[in-house]
Structures are given as C-alpha cells and as structure tokens.
Motif scaffolding. Structure first.
Motif, short mmCIF file in Angstrom:
data_model
loop_
_atom_site.label_atom_id
_atom_site.label_comp_id
_atom_site.label_asym_id
_atom_site.label_seq_id
_atom_site.Cartn_x
_atom_site.Cartn_y
_atom_site.Cartn_z
N SER A 34 4.34 44.49 4.03
CA SER A 34 5.09 45.63 3.51
C SER A 34 5.16 45.53 1.98
CB SER A 34 6.50 45.67 4.11
OG SER A 34 7.24 44.55 3.68
N ALA A 35 5.36 46.67 1.35
CA ALA A 35 5.50 46.73 -0.11
C ALA A 35 6.81 47.44 -0.41
CB ALA A 35 4.33 47.48 -0.73
N ARG A 36 7.40 47.08 -1.56
CA ARG A 36 8.70 47.65 -1.93
C ARG A 36 8.70 47.98 -3.41
NH1 ARG A 36 14.51 46.59 -0.49
NH2 ARG A 36 15.64 46.59 -2.45
N PHE A 37 9.14 49.20 -3.73
CA PHE A 37 9.36 49.62 -5.10
C PHE A 37 10.82 50.02 -5.24
CE2 PHE A 37 4.77 50.62 -4.66
CZ PHE A 37 4.29 49.87 -5.72
N GLU A 38 11.39 49.75 -6.42
CA GLU A 38 12.81 50.03 -6.62
C GLU A 38 13.05 50.53 -8.04
OE1 GLU A 38 16.55 47.08 -7.11
OE2 GLU A 38 15.42 46.85 -5.24
N VAL A 39 13.94 51.50 -8.18
CA VAL A 39 14.36 51.98 -9.49
C VAL A 39 15.87 52.13 -9.51
CG1 VAL A 39 12.23 53.22 -10.08
CG2 VAL A 39 14.05 54.42 -8.86
N PHE A 64 6.65 55.45 5.28
CA PHE A 64 7.21 55.44 3.92
C PHE A 64 8.71 55.70 4.03
CE2 PHE A 64 2.80 56.72 3.40
CZ PHE A 64 2.39 55.90 2.37
N GLN A 65 9.51 54.66 3.84
CA GLN A 65 10.95 54.80 3.95
C GLN A 65 11.56 54.88 2.55
OE1 GLN A 65 12.06 51.40 6.26
NE2 GLN A 65 10.94 52.11 8.06
N ILE A 77 7.07 50.66 1.88
CA ILE A 77 5.87 51.01 2.64
C ILE A 77 5.79 49.97 3.74
CG2 ILE A 77 3.40 51.44 2.56
CD1 ILE A 77 3.79 51.73 -0.54
N ARG A 78 5.95 50.41 4.97
CA ARG A 78 6.11 49.49 6.09
C ARG A 78 4.91 48.57 6.28
NH1 ARG A 78 5.31 49.37 11.53
NH2 ARG A 78 4.36 51.42 11.60
N GLN A 79 3.71 49.12 6.19
CA GLN A 79 2.50 48.31 6.35
C GLN A 79 1.42 48.89 5.45
OE1 GLN A 79 0.81 48.30 10.31
NE2 GLN A 79 -0.21 46.35 9.97
N VAL A 80 0.95 48.09 4.51
CA VAL A 80 -0.05 48.59 3.56
C VAL A 80 -1.47 48.28 4.04
CG1 VAL A 80 1.49 48.43 1.58
CG2 VAL A 80 0.03 46.50 2.14
N PHE A 81 -2.37 49.13 3.62
CA PHE A 81 -3.80 48.97 3.88
C PHE A 81 -4.53 49.03 2.55
CE2 PHE A 81 -1.82 50.78 7.64
CZ PHE A 81 -2.25 49.90 8.62
N MET A 82 -5.76 48.60 2.52
CA MET A 82 -6.54 48.56 1.28
C MET A 82 -6.52 49.91 0.57
SD MET A 82 -7.46 45.44 1.02
CE MET A 82 -8.65 45.48 -0.29
N GLU A 83 -6.61 51.00 1.32
CA GLU A 83 -6.66 52.34 0.71
C GLU A 83 -5.32 52.77 0.11
OE1 GLU A 83 -6.45 52.85 5.25
OE2 GLU A 83 -7.60 51.63 3.86
N ASP A 84 -4.26 52.01 0.35
CA ASP A 84 -2.95 52.33 -0.25
C ASP A 84 -2.87 51.90 -1.71
OD1 ASP A 84 -1.76 53.56 1.99
OD2 ASP A 84 -1.30 51.59 2.85
N SER A 85 -3.81 51.09 -2.18
CA SER A 85 -3.81 50.68 -3.59
C SER A 85 -3.81 51.92 -4.47
CB SER A 85 -5.03 49.82 -3.91
OG SER A 85 -4.95 48.57 -3.26
N GLY A 86 -3.03 51.88 -5.54
CA GLY A 86 -2.98 53.02 -6.45
C GLY A 86 -1.70 53.01 -7.25
N ILE A 87 -1.46 54.11 -7.93
CA ILE A 87 -0.30 54.24 -8.78
C ILE A 87 0.82 54.96 -8.03
CG2 ILE A 87 0.61 55.23 -10.92
CD1 ILE A 87 -2.22 54.89 -12.07
N PHE A 88 1.99 54.33 -8.00
CA PHE A 88 3.17 54.91 -7.39
C PHE A 88 4.15 55.24 -8.50
CE2 PHE A 88 1.12 53.17 -3.81
CZ PHE A 88 1.60 53.84 -2.69
N ALA A 89 4.89 56.33 -8.35
CA ALA A 89 5.80 56.78 -9.40
C ALA A 89 7.10 57.28 -8.80
CB ALA A 89 5.16 57.88 -10.23
N ALA A 90 8.14 57.16 -9.61
CA ALA A 90 9.44 57.75 -9.28
C ALA A 90 9.77 58.76 -10.37
CB ALA A 90 10.52 56.67 -9.20
#
Length: 140
Positions: A34-39, A64-65, A77-90
C-alpha cells in the motif's frame, strides 16, 4: 435596522486562501504493497481537498481511500501496481483561491538479490520540520 447596519450585516468575512502547512512527500513502495500520501492545510472557509493522479481526479473507492478531517487529508492506495507510478497531487480550494502540491509515487518490482535477500531501500523520505532554536528535532 439602519442602512449602515444592513450594509455591514450583509458583508461576508474575507476569505483566507488555502495553503499547505504539510506538503505531500514522495513515496517509494514495492508492487502489491500500500502507498500513503498526506497533507495538512489551512484556509478560511475550510478548503475542499481534491486528490489527483497525473491530471485525473481520484474518487474515493475500495482501491483509493480518501480521508479528510479537520485540516488534514490522507490518500491511501490499498495495493499498488507498476502502472500506478506517477505524479500524485492534492489541490485545496475555497472561495479565496487555491493551492496545489504534488509528489512522485515510484512502484518497484520486488526482486530477490543474491541469496534470496531483498536489497534495502527507503520507503519514506525525510520530511521538512519547523523548529525553534534550541529545541530537539527528530528525523526518521
């Protein structure tokens, strides 16, 4: 009610444009984790937060929670895959304006090194910290 009282009564309190007090940080994870972003943010009225992958808005779902409460918003992101790589923004928006911050998600394929060991890597990066002179600070 007098004219001047009616005039001031109808005026809206000036808006404070949103700004981030804690910005999104880059994230590096292995595939299927899983991956986590926070602001954290401020503004008046309280800003609405929208999360994006590249330029596409993310909707709350089982994959995507999005949890926004008070002045904090978290994207998991509950479970990431290779294609999920990229730029995430808030993006934070209110009637006073908007603010945006973004970071990269790097998804790595888990490969066994020699002897079946997985080479070390950093899952999180050091985050900016505000501190007054003479205070202790911890970086993880």
């Amino acid at each position: 009610m007098k004219v001047t009282e009616a005039f001031f009564f109808n005026l809206k309190k000036p808006a404070v444009p949103p700004f981030f007090t804690k910005k999104i940080q880059p994230c590096r994870v292995f595939e299927h984790e899983s991956a986590r972003f926070e602001v954290e943010f401020e503004g008046d009225p309280t800003p609405e937060i929208t999360w994006y992958r590249e330029d596409f808005p993310i909707k709350n779902s089982t994959e995507f929670q999005i949890h926004t409460f008070g002045s904090k918003s978290v994207l998991i992101i509950r479970q990431v895959f290779m294609e999920d790589s990229g730029i995430f923004a808030a993006v934070a928006e209110n009637r006073g304006g908007g603010a945006k911050c973004s970071a990269n998600l790097v998804v790595e394929e888990r490969r066994a090194g020699s002897g079946g060991l997985v080479p070390p890597s950093f899952l999180n990066t050091i985050q900016d910290q505000g501190v007054k002179a003479g205070q202790l600070i911890r970086f993880d």
